[in-house]
Scaffold this motif. Structure first.
Motif, PDB file in Angstrom:
ATOM      1  N   VAL A   1       9.349  74.241  14.454  1.00 24.04           N
ATOM      2  CA  VAL A   1       8.130  74.803  15.059  1.00 24.04           C
ATOM      3  C   VAL A   1       7.535  75.888  14.174  1.00 24.04           C
ATOM      4  CG1 VAL A   1       7.224  76.120  17.013  1.00 24.04           C
ATOM      5  CG2 VAL A   1       8.787  74.212  17.421  1.00 24.04           C
ATOM      6  N   CYS A   2       8.379  76.738  13.603  1.00 19.55           N
ATOM      7  CA  CYS A   2       7.894  77.807  12.719  1.00 19.55           C
ATOM      8  C   CYS A   2       7.149  77.232  11.518  1.00 19.55           C
ATOM      9  CB  CYS A   2       9.054  78.672  12.243  1.00 19.55           C
ATOM     10  SG  CYS A   2       9.705  79.790  13.502  1.00 19.55           S
ATOM     11  N   HIS A   3       7.674  76.172  10.940  1.00 20.69           N
ATOM     12  CA  HIS A   3       6.996  75.527   9.812  1.00 20.69           C
ATOM     13  C   HIS A   3       5.647  74.949  10.254  1.00 20.69           C
ATOM     14  CE1 HIS A   3       9.936  75.951   6.648  1.00 20.69           C
ATOM     15  NE2 HIS A   3      10.906  75.443   7.403  1.00 20.69           N
ATOM     16  N   LEU A   4       5.634  74.327  11.427  1.00 22.89           N
ATOM     17  CA  LEU A   4       4.397  73.724  11.925  1.00 22.89           C
ATOM     18  C   LEU A   4       3.344  74.780  12.232  1.00 22.89           C
ATOM     19  CD1 LEU A   4       5.945  71.012  14.269  1.00 22.89           C
ATOM     20  CD2 LEU A   4       4.704  70.599  12.126  1.00 22.89           C
ATOM     21  N   MET A   5       3.763  75.979  12.565  1.00 20.14           N
ATOM     22  CA  MET A   5       2.834  77.059  12.901  1.00 20.14           C
ATOM     23  C   MET A   5       2.203  77.703  11.664  1.00 20.14           C
ATOM     24  SD  MET A   5       4.760  78.899  16.124  1.00 20.14           S
ATOM     25  CE  MET A   5       3.473  80.143  16.312  1.00 20.14           C
ATOM     26  N   ARG A   6       2.535  77.189  10.492  1.00 19.40           N
ATOM     27  CA  ARG A   6       1.910  77.715   9.276  1.00 19.40           C
ATOM     28  C   ARG A   6       0.447  77.292   9.181  1.00 19.40           C
ATOM     29  NH1 ARG A   6       6.274  76.429   4.585  1.00 19.40           N
ATOM     30  NH2 ARG A   6       4.682  77.413   3.279  1.00 19.40           N
TER      31      ARG A   6
ATOM     32  N   LEU B   1       2.758  70.347   7.754  1.00 22.91           N
ATOM     33  CA  LEU B   1       3.448  69.070   7.935  1.00 22.91           C
ATOM     34  C   LEU B   1       4.475  68.800   6.825  1.00 22.91           C
ATOM     35  CD1 LEU B   1       3.771  66.459   9.552  1.00 22.91           C
ATOM     36  CD2 LEU B   1       1.881  65.482   8.236  1.00 22.91           C
ATOM     37  N   PRO B   2       4.106  68.965   5.538  1.00 22.83           N
ATOM     38  CA  PRO B   2       5.112  68.756   4.483  1.00 22.83           C
ATOM     39  C   PRO B   2       6.298  69.710   4.593  1.00 22.83           C
ATOM     40  CG  PRO B   2       2.898  68.731   3.555  1.00 22.83           C
ATOM     41  CD  PRO B   2       2.764  69.208   4.961  1.00 22.83           C
ATOM     42  N   ALA B   3       6.016  70.971   4.965  1.00 20.71           N
ATOM     43  CA  ALA B   3       7.099  71.960   5.080  1.00 20.71           C
ATOM     44  C   ALA B   3       8.056  71.585   6.205  1.00 20.71           C
ATOM     45  CB  ALA B   3       6.518  73.347   5.324  1.00 20.71           C
ATOM     46  N   ALA B   4       7.507  71.200   7.362  1.00 22.08           N
ATOM     47  CA  ALA B   4       8.348  70.814   8.497  1.00 22.08           C
ATOM     48  C   ALA B   4       9.146  69.554   8.173  1.00 22.08           C
ATOM     49  CB  ALA B   4       7.477  70.586   9.733  1.00 22.08           C
ATOM     50  N   TYR B   5       8.496  68.602   7.521  1.00 20.13           N
ATOM     51  CA  TYR B   5       9.175  67.348   7.183  1.00 20.13           C
ATOM     52  C   TYR B   5      10.300  67.594   6.172  1.00 20.13           C
ATOM     53  CZ  TYR B   5       9.957  62.482   5.999  1.00 20.13           C
ATOM     54  OH  TYR B   5      10.538  61.250   5.802  1.00 20.13           O
ATOM     55  N   HIS B   6      10.051  68.459   5.212  1.00 29.63           N
ATOM     56  CA  HIS B   6      11.083  68.782   4.221  1.00 29.63           C
ATOM     57  C   HIS B   6      12.276  69.437   4.908  1.00 29.63           C
ATOM     58  CE1 HIS B   6      13.144  71.041   1.023  1.00 29.63           C
ATOM     59  NE2 HIS B   6      12.728  70.073   0.219  1.00 29.63           N
ATOM     60  N   TYR B   7      12.006  70.325   5.846  1.00 28.38           N
ATOM     61  CA  TYR B   7      13.099  70.991   6.555  1.00 28.38           C
ATOM     62  C   TYR B   7      13.925  69.987   7.357  1.00 28.38           C
ATOM     63  CZ  TYR B   7      15.662  73.779   9.900  1.00 28.38           C
ATOM     64  OH  TYR B   7      16.665  74.314  10.658  1.00 28.38           O
TER      65      TYR B   7
ATOM     66  N   ARG C   1       5.319  67.389  20.641  1.00 22.56           N
ATOM     67  CA  ARG C   1       4.795  66.170  21.273  1.00 22.56           C
ATOM     68  C   ARG C   1       3.449  65.779  20.678  1.00 22.56           C
ATOM     69  NH1 ARG C   1       6.498  69.428  25.709  1.00 22.56           N
ATOM     70  NH2 ARG C   1       4.345  70.067  26.070  1.00 22.56           N
ATOM     71  N   GLY C   2       2.872  64.731  21.229  1.00 21.39           N
ATOM     72  CA  GLY C   2       1.510  64.321  20.904  1.00 21.39           C
ATOM     73  C   GLY C   2       1.264  64.009  19.452  1.00 21.39           C
ATOM     74  N   SER C   3       0.105  64.458  18.955  1.00 22.37           N
ATOM     75  CA  SER C   3      -0.322  64.120  17.597  1.00 22.37           C
ATOM     76  C   SER C   3       0.583  64.737  16.535  1.00 22.37           C
ATOM     77  CB  SER C   3      -1.772  64.580  17.374  1.00 22.37           C
ATOM     78  OG  SER C   3      -1.890  65.983  17.513  1.00 22.37           O
ATOM     79  N   VAL C   4       1.220  65.866  16.849  1.00 22.88           N
ATOM     80  CA  VAL C   4       2.112  66.508  15.871  1.00 22.88           C
ATOM     81  C   VAL C   4       3.366  65.658  15.672  1.00 22.88           C
ATOM     82  CG1 VAL C   4       3.501  68.538  15.353  1.00 22.88           C
ATOM     83  CG2 VAL C   4       1.245  68.815  16.398  1.00 22.88           C
ATOM     84  N   LEU C   5       3.959  65.209  16.776  1.00 15.97           N
ATOM     85  CA  LEU C   5       5.132  64.340  16.686  1.00 15.97           C
ATOM     86  C   LEU C   5       4.742  63.016  16.026  1.00 15.97           C
ATOM     87  CD1 LEU C   5       8.078  63.778  17.319  1.00 15.97           C
ATOM     88  CD2 LEU C   5       7.389  62.984  19.596  1.00 15.97           C
ATOM     89  N   SER C   6       3.553  62.536  16.347  1.00 22.15           N
ATOM     90  CA  SER C   6       3.062  61.292  15.742  1.00 22.15           C
ATOM     91  C   SER C   6       2.956  61.438  14.229  1.00 22.15           C
ATOM     92  CB  SER C   6       1.696  60.925  16.324  1.00 22.15           C
ATOM     93  OG  SER C   6       1.165  59.786  15.695  1.00 22.15           O
ATOM     94  N   ALA C   7       2.429  62.568  13.761  1.00 25.99           N
ATOM     95  CA  ALA C   7       2.273  62.797  12.316  1.00 25.99           C
ATOM     96  C   ALA C   7       3.627  62.849  11.625  1.00 25.99           C
ATOM     97  CB  ALA C   7       1.502  64.103  12.079  1.00 25.99           C
ATOM     98  N   LEU C   8       4.607  63.491  12.250  1.00 25.28           N
ATOM     99  CA  LEU C   8       5.953  63.545  11.670  1.00 25.28           C
ATOM    100  C   LEU C   8       6.588  62.156  11.620  1.00 25.28           C
ATOM    101  CD1 LEU C   8       7.302  66.790  13.389  1.00 25.28           C
ATOM    102  CD2 LEU C   8       7.026  66.455  10.919  1.00 25.28           C
ATOM    103  N   SER C   9       6.400  61.384  12.698  1.00 23.35           N
ATOM    104  CA  SER C   9       6.964  60.035  12.760  1.00 23.35           C
ATOM    105  C   SER C   9       6.330  59.125  11.707  1.00 23.35           C
ATOM    106  CB  SER C   9       6.755  59.440  14.154  1.00 23.35           C
ATOM    107  OG  SER C   9       7.428  60.193  15.138  1.00 23.35           O
ATOM    108  N   GLU C  10       5.019  59.258  11.529  1.00 19.39           N
ATOM    109  CA  GLU C  10       4.333  58.430  10.536  1.00 19.39           C
ATOM    110  C   GLU C  10       4.782  58.797   9.122  1.00 19.39           C
ATOM    111  OE1 GLU C  10       0.176  58.883  11.286  1.00 19.39           O
ATOM    112  OE2 GLU C  10       0.302  57.930  13.251  1.00 19.39           O
ATOM    113  N   LYS C  11       5.015  60.073   8.907  1.00 13.30           N
ATOM    114  CA  LYS C  11       5.480  60.505   7.580  1.00 13.30           C
ATOM    115  C   LYS C  11       6.880  59.957   7.313  1.00 13.30           C
ATOM    116  CE  LYS C  11       5.261  64.598   4.629  1.00 13.30           C
ATOM    117  NZ  LYS C  11       4.271  63.965   3.738  1.00 13.30           N
TER     118      LYS C  11
END
Length: 251
Positions: free
Chosen positions: A14-19, A33-39, A68-78
């Motif tokens: 969540v902290c990464h996503l809040m950047r 998104l890249p930071a959260a995915y890398h973590y 949830r929602g579009s944020v989780l969708s973006a992580l899943s697609e990545k």
């Protein structure tokens, strides 16, 4: 002890996503998104984890129901785009069969050639017989009646309520791959889809077009899906000069 580690994991994601601030799509896609995915995909030493370990983290993310929602969708697609074999997967991301890969690829090539409209699962995991939405719930395209009405509903600052009506057509559905994965293949890498633009049917009242999905301002992410969870789109050949510029990394 395990519960404390899980809470810390979610907190750091969540902290990464809040950047990225609210509504700042560029910062979200380029930084947060890249930071959260890398973590999610690397251990504390910065070493990429095994596929099984990453899948367990994603399973926990979905089950925690905090992101949830579009944020989780973006992580899943990545995650899906990051896998060596994209498309048909079970909830554990097992490799697709060659037959399924061929089916989705043949379907996309057909519509690239004809220029006709086709339908895709919005996001998540596109495993025939075991499709999963980006929020972790199951999706079964075979349970949708042909001609069934799909309703897209969302609001904007200018319009408090926008409604788009589209219809399901199983004959034009390409299985084994999501809209998000196809979109990514048209803009990155050396896949044959790089030579095409993915034109998505979004709402355009002035042109009388009914929307199948709402995209973000850059057109790179599905923000709101219709209630049947499919997207109507088409593949349009890029002009030769534009195609060369993309491959060469030019803007």
């Amino acid at each position: 002890r395990r519960e404390k580690a899980d809470r810390k994991f979610i907190h750091r994601v969540v902290c990464h996503l809040m950047r990225a601030g609210p509504g700042d799509d560029k910062a979200f896609e380029d930084v947060a998104l890249p930071a959260a995915y890398h973590y999610i995909t690397h251990n504390r030493s910065g070493v990429r984890m095994s596929s099984d370990a990453i899948n367990k983290r994603f399973k926990y993310l979905r089950g925690a129901n905090i992101i949830r929602g579009s944020v989780l969708s973006a992580l899943s697609e990545k995650r899906e785009a990051d896998l060596p074999n994209k498309g048909n997967r079970t909830g554990n991301y097992h490799s697709p069969t060659a037959e399924t890969q061929k089916t989705s690829d043949d379907g996309l090539r057909h519509y690239a050639k004809t220029g006709g409209d086709f339908r895709l699962q919005v996001a998540g995991v596109a495993a025939p017989g075991a499709c999963i939405k980006a929020d972790g719930t199951p999706w079964d395209p075979h349970s949708i009646r042909d001609g069934a009405k799909a309703t897209l509903t969302y609001s904007t600052k200018r319009s408090p309520l926008i409604t788009g009506i589209t219809y399901w057509d199983s004959k034009t559905f390409v299985p084994g791959i999501t809209w998000g994965t196809v979109k990514q293949k048209t803009v990155t890498g050396d896949h044959w889809l790089r030579g095409y633009r993915l034109v998505t049917q979004t709402h355009n009242k002035s042109k009388g077009i009914q929307g199948s999905v709402k995209l973000n301002s850059k057109g790179t992410k599905a923000e709101v899906a219709n209630d049947l969870y499919f997207v109507i789109c088409k593949l349009v050949k890029r002009p030769e000069k534009e195609d060369e510029g993309k491959k060469g990394g030019k803007k």
